[in-house]
Write a protein that holds these residues in place. Structure first.
Motif, PDB file in Angstrom:
ATOM      1  N   UNK A   2       0.832  -1.205   0.000  1.00 21.00           N
ATOM      2  CA  UNK A   2       0.000   0.000   0.000  1.00 21.00           C
ATOM      3  C   UNK A   2       0.867   1.255   0.000  1.00 21.00           C
ATOM      4  N   UNK A   3       1.969   1.215   0.747  1.00 18.83           N
ATOM      5  CA  UNK A   3       2.889   2.355   0.745  1.00 18.83           C
ATOM      6  C   UNK A   3       3.536   2.494  -0.631  1.00 18.83           C
ATOM      7  N   UNK A   4       3.876   1.360  -1.224  1.00 14.91           N
ATOM      8  CA  UNK A   4       4.460   1.385  -2.561  1.00 14.91           C
ATOM      9  C   UNK A   4       3.524   1.995  -3.587  1.00 14.91           C
ATOM     10  N   UNK A   5       2.227   1.628  -3.533  1.00 16.33           N
ATOM     11  CA  UNK A   5       1.249   2.218  -4.441  1.00 16.33           C
ATOM     12  C   UNK A   5       1.154   3.727  -4.247  1.00 16.33           C
ATOM     13  N   UNK A   6       1.224   4.158  -2.991  1.00 17.48           N
ATOM     14  CA  UNK A   6       1.161   5.586  -2.711  1.00 17.48           C
ATOM     15  C   UNK A   6       2.327   6.309  -3.373  1.00 17.48           C
ATOM     16  N   UNK A   7       3.510   5.707  -3.287  1.00 18.24           N
ATOM     17  CA  UNK A   7       4.705   6.328  -3.835  1.00 18.24           C
ATOM     18  C   UNK A   7       4.670   6.367  -5.357  1.00 18.24           C
ATOM     19  N   UNK A   8       4.430   5.219  -5.992  1.00 13.08           N
ATOM     20  CA  UNK A   8       4.536   5.172  -7.449  1.00 13.08           C
ATOM     21  C   UNK A   8       3.404   5.903  -8.153  1.00 13.08           C
ATOM     22  N   UNK A   9       2.303   6.123  -7.442  1.00  8.26           N
ATOM     23  CA  UNK A   9       1.198   6.893  -8.007  1.00  8.26           C
ATOM     24  C   UNK A   9       1.186   8.337  -7.518  1.00  8.26           C
ATOM     25  N   UNK A  10       2.202   8.683  -6.698  1.00 10.19           N
ATOM     26  CA  UNK A  10       2.355  10.043  -6.197  1.00 10.19           C
ATOM     27  C   UNK A  10       1.071  10.554  -5.545  1.00 10.19           C
ATOM     28  N   UNK A  11       0.430   9.695  -4.775  1.00  9.46           N
ATOM     29  CA  UNK A  11      -0.906   9.981  -4.267  1.00  9.46           C
ATOM     30  C   UNK A  11      -0.870  10.569  -2.865  1.00  9.46           C
ATOM     31  N   UNK A  12      -0.266  11.728  -2.746  1.00 12.56           N
ATOM     32  CA  UNK A  12      -0.239  12.390  -1.450  1.00 12.56           C
ATOM     33  C   UNK A  12      -1.453  13.266  -1.285  1.00 12.56           C
TER      34      UNK A  12
END
Length: 371
Positions: free
Chosen positions: A361-371
């Protein structure tokens, strides 16, 4: 007979003691009140895993941006590189001007590189994530972690994963250290045509457990092996300092010793707790030389013996970090540590990759730049 028996017992006891009290494998080096830094040579990790990784099918529900065709990605990359060549001169003047004390080390920086730097994809909002890669030729993971936001990839060496170019990754070869085997592998790889775009300098040379060399030795090796790559169109990034306080002085001494060298960017690593600490650290490093920052390792990780961040704290930290990186023009790109299954002593809540090879889930946040 009794004497022989006693001797055997004594020898057995000594053997047991030797096993029990022998040197333990160490992942960190205590630096007192500041960070402890890993004694890990990352480069063999990827090499060891090349051609041997087995992964489950990549989760696809939230990876729409990672499923572009290889051909389209390759065409996009080629177009960006072509556009950058004509723009690099003006961008260089605007983004890499260093203070007077370091001008001699950076004023000769190439203005006609292969297109990675500060222009094209790099330095633009939404396209600043790079992959600190430990999975070798695992093509499923390569695809899973490639989105429009993930633009760069390095593997602490020169073992470029097969398929990286086709997927649109911008590869950054590294001369990890000064040993003969590292130098030989680097020179052999750099003889290839269009092997990469940014040459990364030595890995934490201010650490005994890493490339471990003095600034003068590093400068000499830079002039022999990295500086010649500039003529081929490569950009260059400085040796990557660890978070240890001696890093800043080491870098100042290196820039002085490497007078006339081409240093386009400053590579740094960071491990600590909390976004404010990261922001202060990066700002301070940028102010030192005035060079764009390439953050090639970072994690919300306590190496000082205190409590580690919780999962929610790590997610909050990463969101703040991504937003800051995205909106700070002097940050070229940032690579969270790391895309691998074993984080080598780093809090596993920082894992970007799950056991099946797909992003956490953290990886998805990073690679999708979903901040």
């Amino acid at each position: 007979m009794a004497s022989k028996l006693l001797n055997l017992v004594a020898l057995s006891s000594l053997a047991i003691m030797a096993v029990t009290f022998g040197p333990a494998s160490t992942n960190a080096l205590s630096t007192g009140h500041v960070h402890m830094n890993r004694h890990i040579d990352h480069a063999p990790i990827a090499k060891r895993k090349r051609d041997s990784s087995k992964r489950c099918k990549v989760r696809s529900s939230t990876l729409s941006s990672a499923t572009h065709s290889s051909t389209a990605k390759a065409e996009t990359t080629a177009k960006a590189l072509a556009e950058t060549t004509s723009q690099a001169a003006s961008t260089k003047a605007a983004t890499t001007k260093a203070p007077a004390k370091t001008t001699s080390a950076s004023s000769s920086s190439s203005t006609s590189g292969s297109g990675a730097a500060g222009t094209g994809k790099f330095g633009k909002k939404g396209s600043k994530i790079c992959a600190a890669w430990g999975d070798g030729n695992d093509i499923n993971s390569l695809k899973a972690f490639k989105t429009d936001h993930v633009v760069g990839l390095y593997d602490w060496g020169v073992d470029k994963p097969d398929g990286a170019d086709a997927l649109g990754y911008d590869y950054w070869p590294m001369l990890w250290g000064g040993s003969s085997d590292k130098i030989s592998a680097f020179e052999k790889a750099m003889a290839k045509d269009k092997f990469g775009t940014i040459v990364l300098g030595f890995n934490e040379p201010n650490e005994e457990g890493q490339s471990n060399m003095d600034p003068e030795t590093a400068a000499s090796l830079w002039k022999q092996h990295i500086e010649p790559q500039v003529a081929k169109g490569y950009k260059t990034c400085s040796p990557a300092m660890s978070s240890r306080p001696n890093g800043k002085q080491w870098m100042a001494d290196f820039m002085k010793a490497c007078d006339g060298c081409t240093v386009d960017y400053q590579c740094v690593h960071w491990y600590d707790i909390g976004f404010d600490t990261l922001k202060t650290y990066l700002t301070d490093y940028h102010n030192q030389l005035g060079l764009p920052i390439l953050l090639t390792e970072f994690a919300d990780q306590n190496f000082n013996g205190g409590a580690q961040a919780s999962s929610s704290e790590i997610f909050q930290f990463m969101g703040q970090a991504l937003e800051f990186i995205d909106n700070t023009d002097w940050i070229l790109a940032a690579c969270p540590f790391g895309i691998m299954h074993d984080l080598q002593g780093v809090n596993t809540l920082n894992l970007l990759q799950g056991s099946n090879g797909s992003p956490t889930d953290l990886g998805y946040m990073v690679i999708n730049n979903s901040y």
